[in-house]
Design a protein around this motif. Structure first.
Motif, PDB file in Angstrom:
ATOM      1  N   ASP A   1      42.021 -31.192  34.845  1.00  0.00           N
ATOM      2  CA  ASP A   1      43.316 -31.686  35.292  1.00  0.00           C
ATOM      3  C   ASP A   1      43.890 -32.928  35.213  1.00  0.00           C
ATOM      4  O   ASP A   1      43.170 -34.056  35.538  1.00  0.00           O
ATOM      5  N   TYR A   2      45.080 -33.059  35.141  1.00  0.00           N
ATOM      6  CA  TYR A   2      45.604 -34.323  34.682  1.00  0.00           C
ATOM      7  C   TYR A   2      46.620 -34.421  36.010  1.00  0.00           C
ATOM      8  O   TYR A   2      47.435 -33.586  36.159  1.00  0.00           O
ATOM      9  N   PRO A   3      46.573 -35.590  36.571  1.00  0.00           N
ATOM     10  CA  PRO A   3      47.657 -36.002  37.721  1.00  0.00           C
ATOM     11  C   PRO A   3      48.764 -36.374  37.110  1.00  0.00           C
ATOM     12  O   PRO A   3      48.936 -36.757  36.013  1.00  0.00           O
ATOM     13  N   LEU A   4      49.933 -36.036  37.422  1.00  0.00           N
ATOM     14  CA  LEU A   4      51.100 -36.436  36.999  1.00  0.00           C
ATOM     15  C   LEU A   4      51.457 -37.810  37.289  1.00  0.00           C
ATOM     16  O   LEU A   4      50.877 -38.424  38.284  1.00  0.00           O
ATOM     17  N   ASP A   5      52.263 -38.485  37.049  1.00  0.00           N
ATOM     18  CA  ASP A   5      52.680 -39.919  37.107  1.00  0.00           C
ATOM     19  C   ASP A   5      53.462 -40.005  38.428  1.00  0.00           C
ATOM     20  O   ASP A   5      53.514 -40.927  39.092  1.00  0.00           O
ATOM     21  N   GLU A   6      54.357 -39.041  38.592  1.00  0.00           N
ATOM     22  CA  GLU A   6      55.492 -38.872  39.765  1.00  0.00           C
ATOM     23  C   GLU A   6      55.880 -37.646  39.748  1.00  0.00           C
ATOM     24  O   GLU A   6      56.018 -36.734  38.827  1.00  0.00           O
ATOM     25  N   ILE A   7      56.138 -37.426  41.026  1.00  0.00           N
ATOM     26  CA  ILE A   7      57.020 -35.997  41.339  1.00  0.00           C
ATOM     27  C   ILE A   7      58.348 -36.340  41.657  1.00  0.00           C
ATOM     28  O   ILE A   7      58.704 -37.195  42.706  1.00  0.00           O
ATOM     29  N   ILE A   8      59.245 -35.509  41.254  1.00  0.00           N
ATOM     30  CA  ILE A   8      60.798 -35.783  41.812  1.00  0.00           C
ATOM     31  C   ILE A   8      61.067 -34.583  42.360  1.00  0.00           C
ATOM     32  O   ILE A   8      60.815 -33.359  41.886  1.00  0.00           O
ATOM     33  N   HIS A   9      61.672 -34.839  43.725  1.00  0.00           N
ATOM     34  CA  HIS A   9      62.146 -33.581  44.318  1.00  0.00           C
ATOM     35  C   HIS A   9      63.531 -33.984  44.956  1.00  0.00           C
ATOM     36  O   HIS A   9      63.862 -34.953  44.967  1.00  0.00           O
ATOM     37  N   GLU A  10      64.131 -33.014  45.829  1.00  0.00           N
ATOM     38  CA  GLU A  10      65.457 -33.300  46.204  1.00  0.00           C
ATOM     39  C   GLU A  10      65.260 -34.579  47.459  1.00  0.00           C
ATOM     40  O   GLU A  10      66.262 -35.148  47.626  1.00  0.00           O
ATOM     41  N   MET A  11      64.154 -35.022  47.882  1.00  0.00           N
ATOM     42  CA  MET A  11      64.153 -36.009  49.115  1.00  0.00           C
ATOM     43  C   MET A  11      63.317 -37.150  48.604  1.00  0.00           C
ATOM     44  O   MET A  11      63.629 -37.979  49.214  1.00  0.00           O
TER      45      MET A  11
END
Length: 178
Positions: free
Chosen positions: A167-177
């Protein structure tokens, strides 16, 4: 929590969104993605084509196509490859009823500067739960060096996701907040 149960819960939460809330969240995410420095700097952007009730990427793709090279995934056997498109008209129903490119302009994993990634859940370390087929994690193993940006709704956050060496972690998560 068991990943299968987590997938089921998150799908139900997405379905429970009102149309108005879904539209508002998507507009907020669209704005954040399009103004993000990594997206603005990127020459080639990889982007999933959204399923109903996922963060909507069709508007993102359509806007990016005005100024960027965009490639989208196609499942071929047990692996996923990305192909450049120039219009949403170059997408047709494919594997798992997901819209896939009908173009033949293959993009090497190492050429993608920024990847917009789907997910069902994410945690504080940016590990994600996807749909369980492992396509993105296997793709990231193939000489991919770009920025991995997950698109989600804030309610898809969980405290911890069990992960393994594949499993690879993502660099960033974009969400509405965010």
């Amino acid at each position: 929590m068991d990943k299968q149960l987590l997938r089921k819960i998150m799908k139900e939460k997405r379905l429970a969104l009102t149309s108005q809330t879904f539209s508002l969240y998507n507009q907020q995410i669209l704005s954040k993605v399009l103004t993000h420095p990594r997206v603005q700097e990127a020459k080639i952007i990889g982007c999933y084509v959204s399923l109903p009730r996922e963060v909507d990427t069709l508007a993102i793709i359509q806007t990016l196509l005005l100024h960027k090279r965009v490639c989208v995934p196609k499942v071929e056997g047990s692996q996923m490859n990305f192909y450049e498109i120039h219009s949403l008209d170059e997408l047709h129903s494919g594997c798992f009823h997901v819209l896939e490119p009908v173009t033949s302009h293959f993009i090497e994993p190492g050429d993608i500067d920024c990847m917009l990634v789907p997910l069902l859940a994410y945690d504080q370390n940016n590990y994600r739960v996807g749909y369980g087929k492992g396509y993105y994690d296997r793709y990231f193993q193939r000489n991919f060096h770009g920025y991995k940006m997950g698109l989600a709704f804030s309610f898809q956050y969980v405290d911890h996701i069990d992960y393994d060496v594949y499993d690879y972690p993502l660099d960033e998560i974009i969400h509405e907040m965010s």
